[in-house]
Design an enzyme around this catalytic site. Structure first.
Site, PDB file in Angstrom:
ATOM      1  CG  HIS A  81      14.493   9.705  28.933  1.00 54.79           C
ATOM      2  ND1 HIS A  81      14.411  10.176  30.232  1.00 54.79           N
ATOM      3  CD2 HIS A  81      14.462  10.803  28.133  1.00 54.79           C
ATOM      4  CE1 HIS A  81      14.329  11.494  30.189  1.00 54.79           C
ATOM      5  NE2 HIS A  81      14.358  11.898  28.944  1.00 54.79           N
TER       6      HIS A  81
ATOM      7  CB  SER B  78       1.986   1.184  31.492  1.00 51.10           C
ATOM      8  OG  SER B  78       2.890   2.198  31.130  1.00 51.10           O
TER       9      SER B  78
HETATM   10  C1  GRF Z   1       7.458   6.261  31.392  1.00 52.78           C
HETATM   11  O1  GRF Z   1       7.007   7.316  30.610  1.00 52.78           O
HETATM   12  C2  GRF Z   1       8.947   6.138  31.346  1.00 52.78           C
HETATM   13  O2  GRF Z   1       9.489   6.534  30.135  1.00 52.78           O
HETATM   14  C3  GRF Z   1       9.388   7.076  32.423  1.00 52.78           C
HETATM   15  O3  GRF Z   1       8.431   6.946  33.442  1.00 52.78           O
HETATM   16  C4  GRF Z   1       7.196   6.513  32.884  1.00 52.78           C
HETATM   17  C5  GRF Z   1       6.800   5.250  33.604  1.00 52.78           C
HETATM   18  O4  GRF Z   1       5.549   4.773  33.219  1.00 52.78           O
HETATM   19  N1  GRF Z   1      10.754   6.787  32.811  1.00 52.78           N
HETATM   20  P1  GRF Z   1       5.059   3.331  33.687  1.00 52.78           P
HETATM   21  O5  GRF Z   1       5.172   3.278  35.198  1.00 52.78           O
HETATM   22  O6  GRF Z   1       5.890   2.295  33.013  1.00 52.78           O
HETATM   23  O7  GRF Z   1       3.625   3.293  33.255  1.00 52.78           O
END
Ligand code: GRF
Length: 207
Positions: A115, A17
């Site tokens: 993060h 996402s």
């Molecule tokens: C996000 O919450 C990011 O902060 C963390 O992993 C998650 C990834 O989500 N490092 P997506 O795959 O971008 O939906």
């Protein structure tokens, strides 16, 4: 200010996402960049489906024998693929592996991560759950450069969200993700506009 169209390579393990938010910002004309390549260590990760939907070149990167880091032959192949695609900026978007110095040296001060907490609080995995279990009243997300530590690099952008009394890990993560999808394109836009001035571990945003 020196502006430059970013040539982005994405490393991700999950739903993608955040990568989607970057692609959307590019398409909306609010981020001067192109996503040149998407790599995932998970063969059936949704991030690869999203890349295909947008006709972005993408590959599964077999990271064996390592389980938690990008090292050895896989790391070399990753660098090779990114360089071959003309990438100048690498973004980690839910990439569930530690990246090692060879990748950081190949793209100096050009590897970013997002993060899901307000660093330096709650580094590492499931940061939203860590914040909830700790009893924090606010949390959020952090866009930062990657250095050799775990979630320790210089901070570019942070966004806050409240932690509600009836939050579950899922509801808190969902609220944080809304901000992530604003923060990552914003951090990248600042970078493309040449406004991110790195002074040791402190970053000054120019203009
Ligand atoms: C996000 O919450 C990011 O902060 C963390 O992993 C998650 C990834 O989500 N490092 P997506 O795959 O971008 O939906």
């Amino acid at each position: 200010m020196k502006t430059a169209k970013l040539k982005i390579g994405v490393l991700g393990s999950g739903s993608g996402s955040n990568m989607q938010s970057v692609v959307d910002a590019i398409q909306a004309g609010t981020l001067d960049a192109e996503v040149r390549l998407v790599l995932s260590d998970v063969p059936d990760a949704k991030i690869l489906d999203r890349a295909r939907r947008h006709a972005i070149p993408c590959h599964w990167l077999d990271c064996a024998p390592f389980k938690t880091k990008l090292d050895g032959e896989a790391e070399q192949r990753c660098i090779q693929l990114l360089k071959h695609a003309g990438v100048d900026t690498v973004i980690l978007a839910g990439f569930m592996r530690i990246v090692k110095p060879a990748l950081l040296k190949a793209f100096p001060i050009r590897v970013l991560n997002i993060h899901p907490a307000l660093l330096p609080a709650f580094p590492g995995v499931a940061a939203w759950k860590q914040a909830l279990d700790y009893g924090a009243k606010v949390s959020g997300c952090t866009v930062h450069f990657v250095d050799e530590g775990t979630d320790t690099g210089p901070i570019i952008v942070q966004k806050c969200v409240p932690v509600k009394e009836d939050d579950t890990p899922e509801t808190l993560h969902a609220r944080i993700q809304v901000q992530e999808h604003i923060a990552y394109p914003e951090g990248l836009r600042l970078l493309s506009e040449g406004r991110v001035i790195v002074e040791g571990r402190r970053i000054r945003i120019q203009g």
